[in-house]
Motif scaffolding. Structure first.
Motif, PDB file in Angstrom:
ATOM      1  N   UNK A  57      17.153  14.902 -46.441  1.00 27.96           N
ATOM      2  CA  UNK A  57      17.233  13.974 -45.508  1.00 27.96           C
ATOM      3  C   UNK A  57      17.550  14.517 -44.119  1.00 27.96           C
ATOM      4  N   UNK A  58      18.501  15.305 -44.195  1.00 28.34           N
ATOM      5  CA  UNK A  58      19.050  15.853 -42.970  1.00 28.34           C
ATOM      6  C   UNK A  58      17.774  16.755 -42.276  1.00 28.34           C
ATOM      7  N   UNK A  59      17.278  17.477 -42.964  1.00 27.98           N
ATOM      8  CA  UNK A  59      16.039  18.470 -42.529  1.00 27.98           C
ATOM      9  C   UNK A  59      15.008  17.680 -42.224  1.00 27.98           C
ATOM     10  N   UNK A  60      14.697  16.513 -42.756  1.00 31.13           N
ATOM     11  CA  UNK A  60      13.477  15.609 -42.519  1.00 31.13           C
ATOM     12  C   UNK A  60      13.843  14.871 -41.077  1.00 31.13           C
ATOM     13  N   UNK A  61      15.277  14.589 -41.034  1.00 30.05           N
ATOM     14  CA  UNK A  61      15.395  13.816 -39.767  1.00 30.05           C
ATOM     15  C   UNK A  61      15.455  14.893 -38.590  1.00 30.05           C
ATOM     16  N   UNK A  62      15.739  15.977 -38.797  1.00 28.87           N
ATOM     17  CA  UNK A  62      15.630  16.997 -37.717  1.00 28.87           C
ATOM     18  C   UNK A  62      13.990  17.272 -37.392  1.00 28.87           C
ATOM     19  N   UNK A  63      13.298  17.178 -38.555  1.00 30.29           N
ATOM     20  CA  UNK A  63      11.894  17.387 -38.166  1.00 30.29           C
ATOM     21  C   UNK A  63      11.346  15.971 -37.229  1.00 30.29           C
ATOM     22  N   UNK A  64      11.859  14.987 -37.660  1.00 29.10           N
ATOM     23  CA  UNK A  64      11.487  13.648 -36.979  1.00 29.10           C
ATOM     24  C   UNK A  64      11.940  13.801 -35.734  1.00 29.10           C
ATOM     25  N   UNK A  65      12.814  14.238 -35.411  1.00 27.52           N
ATOM     26  CA  UNK A  65      13.529  14.489 -33.970  1.00 27.52           C
ATOM     27  C   UNK A  65      12.667  15.594 -33.234  1.00 27.52           C
ATOM     28  N   UNK A  66      12.342  16.376 -34.021  1.00 29.62           N
ATOM     29  CA  UNK A  66      11.138  17.399 -33.217  1.00 29.62           C
ATOM     30  C   UNK A  66      10.059  16.896 -32.923  1.00 29.62           C
ATOM     31  N   UNK A  67       9.437  15.992 -34.060  1.00 32.65           N
ATOM     32  CA  UNK A  67       8.199  15.473 -33.733  1.00 32.65           C
ATOM     33  C   UNK A  67       8.137  14.355 -32.547  1.00 32.65           C
ATOM     34  N   UNK A  68       9.436  13.956 -32.641  1.00 34.22           N
ATOM     35  CA  UNK A  68       9.496  12.830 -31.480  1.00 34.22           C
ATOM     36  C   UNK A  68       9.667  13.358 -30.072  1.00 34.22           C
ATOM     37  N   UNK A  69      10.313  14.663 -30.077  1.00 31.70           N
ATOM     38  CA  UNK A  69      10.146  15.137 -28.837  1.00 31.70           C
ATOM     39  C   UNK A  69       8.940  15.743 -28.430  1.00 31.70           C
ATOM     40  N   UNK A  70       8.043  15.805 -29.209  1.00 33.63           N
ATOM     41  CA  UNK A  70       6.994  16.534 -29.008  1.00 33.63           C
ATOM     42  C   UNK A  70       5.845  15.209 -28.672  1.00 33.63           C
ATOM     43  N   UNK A  71       6.353  14.245 -28.951  1.00 30.30           N
ATOM     44  CA  UNK A  71       5.515  12.920 -28.710  1.00 30.30           C
ATOM     45  C   UNK A  71       4.148  12.731 -29.673  1.00 30.30           C
ATOM     46  N   UNK A  72       4.517  13.026 -30.913  1.00 29.31           N
ATOM     47  CA  UNK A  72       3.742  12.887 -31.770  1.00 29.31           C
ATOM     48  C   UNK A  72       3.152  11.677 -32.185  1.00 29.31           C
ATOM     49  N   UNK A  73       3.923  10.658 -31.945  1.00 32.89           N
ATOM     50  CA  UNK A  73       3.387   9.143 -32.162  1.00 32.89           C
ATOM     51  C   UNK A  73       2.316   8.702 -31.355  1.00 32.89           C
ATOM     52  N   UNK A  74       2.191   9.615 -30.255  1.00 29.28           N
ATOM     53  CA  UNK A  74       1.010   9.237 -29.383  1.00 29.28           C
ATOM     54  C   UNK A  74      -0.372   9.831 -29.763  1.00 29.28           C
ATOM     55  N   UNK A  75      -0.337  10.536 -30.997  1.00 26.41           N
ATOM     56  CA  UNK A  75      -1.559  11.388 -31.296  1.00 26.41           C
ATOM     57  C   UNK A  75      -2.478  10.453 -32.107  1.00 26.41           C
ATOM     58  N   UNK A  76      -3.696  10.409 -32.033  1.00 29.36           N
ATOM     59  CA  UNK A  76      -4.694   9.479 -32.679  1.00 29.36           C
ATOM     60  C   UNK A  76      -4.295   9.363 -34.158  1.00 29.36           C
ATOM     61  N   UNK A  77      -4.105  10.567 -34.862  1.00 32.76           N
ATOM     62  CA  UNK A  77      -3.936  10.606 -36.410  1.00 32.76           C
ATOM     63  C   UNK A  77      -2.526  10.912 -36.600  1.00 32.76           C
ATOM     64  N   UNK A  78      -1.890  10.353 -37.456  1.00 33.23           N
ATOM     65  CA  UNK A  78      -0.302  10.418 -37.950  1.00 33.23           C
ATOM     66  C   UNK A  78      -0.194  11.466 -38.959  1.00 33.23           C
ATOM     67  N   UNK A  79      -1.192  12.144 -39.278  1.00 37.10           N
ATOM     68  CA  UNK A  79      -1.224  12.824 -40.677  1.00 37.10           C
ATOM     69  C   UNK A  79       0.026  13.823 -40.512  1.00 37.10           C
ATOM     70  N   UNK A  80       0.960  13.994 -41.716  1.00 42.11           N
ATOM     71  CA  UNK A  80       1.850  14.841 -41.642  1.00 42.11           C
ATOM     72  C   UNK A  80       1.829  15.803 -43.041  1.00 42.11           C
ATOM     73  N   UNK A  81       1.672  16.952 -42.930  1.00 41.72           N
ATOM     74  CA  UNK A  81       1.622  17.771 -44.227  1.00 41.72           C
ATOM     75  C   UNK A  81       2.860  18.478 -44.503  1.00 41.72           C
ATOM     76  N   UNK A  82       3.439  18.377 -45.601  1.00 45.87           N
ATOM     77  CA  UNK A  82       4.453  19.132 -45.996  1.00 45.87           C
ATOM     78  C   UNK A  82       4.049  20.511 -46.969  1.00 45.87           C
ATOM     79  N   UNK A  83       4.358  21.312 -46.639  1.00 44.28           N
ATOM     80  CA  UNK A  83       4.210  22.784 -47.183  1.00 44.28           C
ATOM     81  C   UNK A  83       5.386  23.536 -47.216  1.00 44.28           C
TER      82      UNK A  83
END
Lengths: 443, 295
Positions: free
Chosen positions: A333-359
């Motif tokens: 959870x902590x890792x994913x929260x950090x990822x979330x924070x990073x995506x938020x910082x990048x403004x990911x929510x403004x992109x047309x597609x919200x697809x996230x791929x875990x690998x």
């Protein structure tokens, strides 16, 4: 700035030399494993179209002829931590891959997961006098980007033009031949710690190899794990490695953001080892065999034997799977929260597609998909790398996303800043032309 | 913290190659080096070995002697031995000659017989037109000879030679009478024009009993010598035609039966006759008579 240009160009020249020779090695320096693939370029099916992509999404020009992995040594958080150890690990993996391929490789392209990547968006603008845009103009506009203060001891890893605009028409992939008065570009710049690169160069040189390119692991995982549509419409690739989790965002087939979270599967293993007082090796095995992040009622009755068979005097203990999940889940959870924070910082929510791929290797934890959906967003899927020709079955899992992406990167690298001529190099030609013009007008 | 105890198993010790080992592996994977080592070194070693072995002359001689011995043993097997010589198509004299000139001491191994050279020797004999030399199964050296057939007798300063149709010498004879059936030719270079001589003789068949022979003059033209000292001088070219003219004249006007010593046809436009002295006087007296009649 000139020095980056030159060193990156030198690496490009080496890459071209390796491809001309037909054999190049790609090396993934990860925190949990080193992987090395040896590619043979047979010359055929190189990109011919204007889009720079050949048949089979550009995978048909090469073939994997050697593959090897080894346990990582001397790497922490995706950075080289103990140089001699790393060097030995590189030797091991390169030698094994060479042995499988039966050829000797001299050029290696490397990907690094950590070293604190930071991405910048730059804008450049030049005036055109109503003429068609030439390649020199592209080089000029790229050089016109004002470089931000990237800080001391940072080095540019990628500098990719992601968008061109001529006058008011934006979203051009290739501005050449467009006619207008103003050429604008958006460039994505990725910098990492210079010391990491220097250490890497040192290690590679100690192995008698020549460095023919460096790529960010998050970027190359995205190339391998995202489908073409996802890259086009916008998607984030989360490469959950051993010591670092890479985040990259793609839009219009260009990477527009990259970041790295300095946590990964090894930390989960560490938690298990400390929580249940076991060795790391056993913790790693428990994690891989019984791990999970979503507990169910069944898990209370599911007991896992912890028997350190080779530790004298150790008592035989059992833990329930719920307990294991209880240790693993907070860290994931902590890792994913950090990822979330990073995506938020990048403004990911403004992109047309919200697809996230875990690998990546850590994305194989059962149930991580539903956990990620809760934290990152509704459109999460698990990504596996593309199938490239000759890749062994053992190297097709999500843990090999970055190495497979590196193959594609090695075969068809994106145009970067240094692929275009520096405008200063054009001045003599222009002054000569001006002199000729003067002659013609006055005589 | 790392486990303090060294574990015998568990995590396997990673077999990282040492720097030297790694370099050696890479060197081994270098194609040129590999080819040199896999092919060059054995070849070099073999070459050096052979060179060292043959460097000693005594050993070399010994080797040669042994090879020769083995060779001899094989060559002298009874299967390869030749015991007799068989000469076919040769007259008794030629047969004798051949046995004399061919330096073969039977039995001999067929490897030692050089049939090509023998054929050359046989064909060098004047009496032999062509020869085949072969070793037949059963150890027989077979020589098939095609003899030259003598066509004319050529009288020279130092004797009589028999020549075949092409003018090649066949044999010598002691007396003209030995081959009285053959026509006689004489003169320098006569052997080079034998076919022409034969054609002339064929054309002069009507007077064949009277022909004593042909004489080559200055190695360029022929004279027909008849008995009673008559000579027909033929031109350099068209000798056969000229002969036929003389024969026609002879048939029509009995030219050659008259008292004429020379019929000269060297100038094709006019034929010149030379009369014998008695005939000249007789002719003159006849003409004088005629002139007297006229006057």
């Amino acid at each position: 700035m000139k020095t980056i240009h030159e060193s990156q160009r030198a690496m490009r020249a080496k890459r071209q030399a390796a491809i001309d020779r037909g054999v190049v090695a790609v090396l993934d320096i990860g925190s949990s494993k080193f992987a090395c693939l040896i590619l043979r370029f047979d010359g055929g099916a190189m990109p011919t179209g204007d889009d720079g992509i050949g048949s089979l999404a550009g995978q048909s020009g090469f073939r994997v002829i050697g593959a090897a992995t080894t346990r990582a040594r001397g790497v922490r958080f995706g950075e080289i931590h103990a140089s001699p150890e790393t060097e030995r690990a590189i030797r091991t993996v390169v030698q094994a891959a060479q042995k499988m391929a039966g050829v000797r490789v001299d050029h290696v392209i490397v990907t690094l997961a950590g070293a604190r990547p930071r991405s910048y968006g730059l804008t450049g603008e030049i005036d055109l006098d109503g003429t068609a845009v030439t390649e020199a103009d592209v080089g000029r506009v790229l050089s016109a980007c004002d470089l931000p203060d990237i800080g001391a001891d940072r080095e540019v890893l990628h500098a990719q033009p992601v968008n061109f605009a001529v006058d008011h028409r934006t979203g051009l992939l290739d501005p050449r031949g467009q006619i207008g008065h103003r050429l604008t570009t958006d460039m994505h710049l990725v910098t990492i710690d210079a010391t990491a690169i220097k250490t890497l160069c040192h290690c590679v040189q100690r192995c008698d190899l020549e460095l023919a390119g460096i790529a960010s692991s998050a970027y190359v995982s995205g190339i391998a794990a995202l489908t073409e549509d996802e890259q086009e419409l916008g998607a984030a690739c989360v490469d959950m490695g051993g010591g670092a989790t890479g985040v990259s965002i793609f839009l219009k087939k260009h990477m527009i953001y990259v970041d790295s979270v300095r946590m990964g599967g090894d930390h989960v293993t560490g938690d298990i080892a400390s929580g249940f007082r076991t060795s790391r090796a056993l913790a790693e095995r428990i994690k891989a065999v019984n791990g999970g992040v979503v507990a169910t009622g069944q898990d209370d009755r599911d007991f896992i034997a912890i028997d350190e068979a080779d530790e004298p005097g150790a008592e035989r203990r059992t833990i329930s799977r719920t307990e294991l999940i209880g240790v693993m889940r907070p860290r994931v959870e902590e890792i994913l929260e950090e990822v979330r924070a990073s995506l938020d910082a990048a403004g990911f929510e403004h992109l047309p597609s919200q697809r996230i791929v875990l690998t990546g290797g850590a994305s194989q934890i059962p149930g991580i998909e539903s956990l990620a959906e809760r934290i990152l967003g509704p459109y999460v899927r698990l990504g596996r790398p593309l199938r490239v020709q000759g890749l062994p079955q053992a190297a097709t899992g999500p843990a090999f996303s970055s190495i497979v992406g590196l193959c594609l990167f090695a075969a068809y690298p994106q145009d970067e800043w240094w692929d275009f001529e520096l405008p200063t190099e054009r001045y003599p030609a222009r002054s000569l032309r001006r002199a000729l013009k003067w002659f013609r007008e006055n005589w | 913290m790392r486990p303090l105890m060294i574990r015998s198993s568990g995590t396997r010790r990673d077999p990282a190659p040492s720097r030297i080992r790694y370099r050696l592996t890479r060197l081994w994977l270098t194609p040129l080096f590999r080819a040199a080592l896999l092919k060059g070194v054995p070849i070099l070693a073999l070459g050096l070995g052979v060179w060292w072995y043959l460097g000693d002359p005594a050993r070399l001689d010994d080797l040669r002697a042994r090879i020769a011995e083995v060779r001899r043993a094989i060559e002298e097997r009874p299967e390869f031995m030749v015991h007799t010589m068989e000469i076919r198509g040769a007259s008794a004299e030629v047969d004798e000659d051949l046995r004399e000139i061919l330096p073969v001491d039977f039995p001999v191994s067929s490897f030692d017989l050089d049939v090509v050279a023998m054929r050359k020797i046989v064909e060098e004999l004047d009496a032999v037109a062509a020869a085949e030399v072969r070793i037949r199964s059963g150890g027989v050296l077979e020589i098939r000879v095609t003899e030259r057939v003598p066509a004319v007798v050529w009288r020279r300063f130092d004797g009589l030679d028999l020549l075949d149709r092409e003018g090649h010498r066949v044999a010598s004879i002691a007396h003209r009478g030995d081959r009285a059936d053959l026509p006689l030719i004489a003169g320098e270079g006569a052997d080079e024009a034998v076919p022409e001589a034969l054609a002339i003789l064929a054309a002069a068949r009507p007077v064949a009993p009277r022909i004593r022979g042909l004489r080559r003059i200055g190695a360029r033209r022929w004279d027909i010598i008849l008995d009673r000292g008559q000579i027909i001088r033929l031109p350099e070219t068209g000798a056969v035609d000229a002969t036929e003219r003389v024969m026609a004249l002879d048939q029509a006007a009995e030219l050659l039966d008259r008292d004429i010593s020379v019929v000269d046809l060297r100038d094709p436009s006019r034929m010149v006759l030379r009369l014998n002295p008695g005939a000249v006087a007789a002719f003159r007296s006849l003409r004088g008579l005629a002139m007297n009649e006229d006057t």
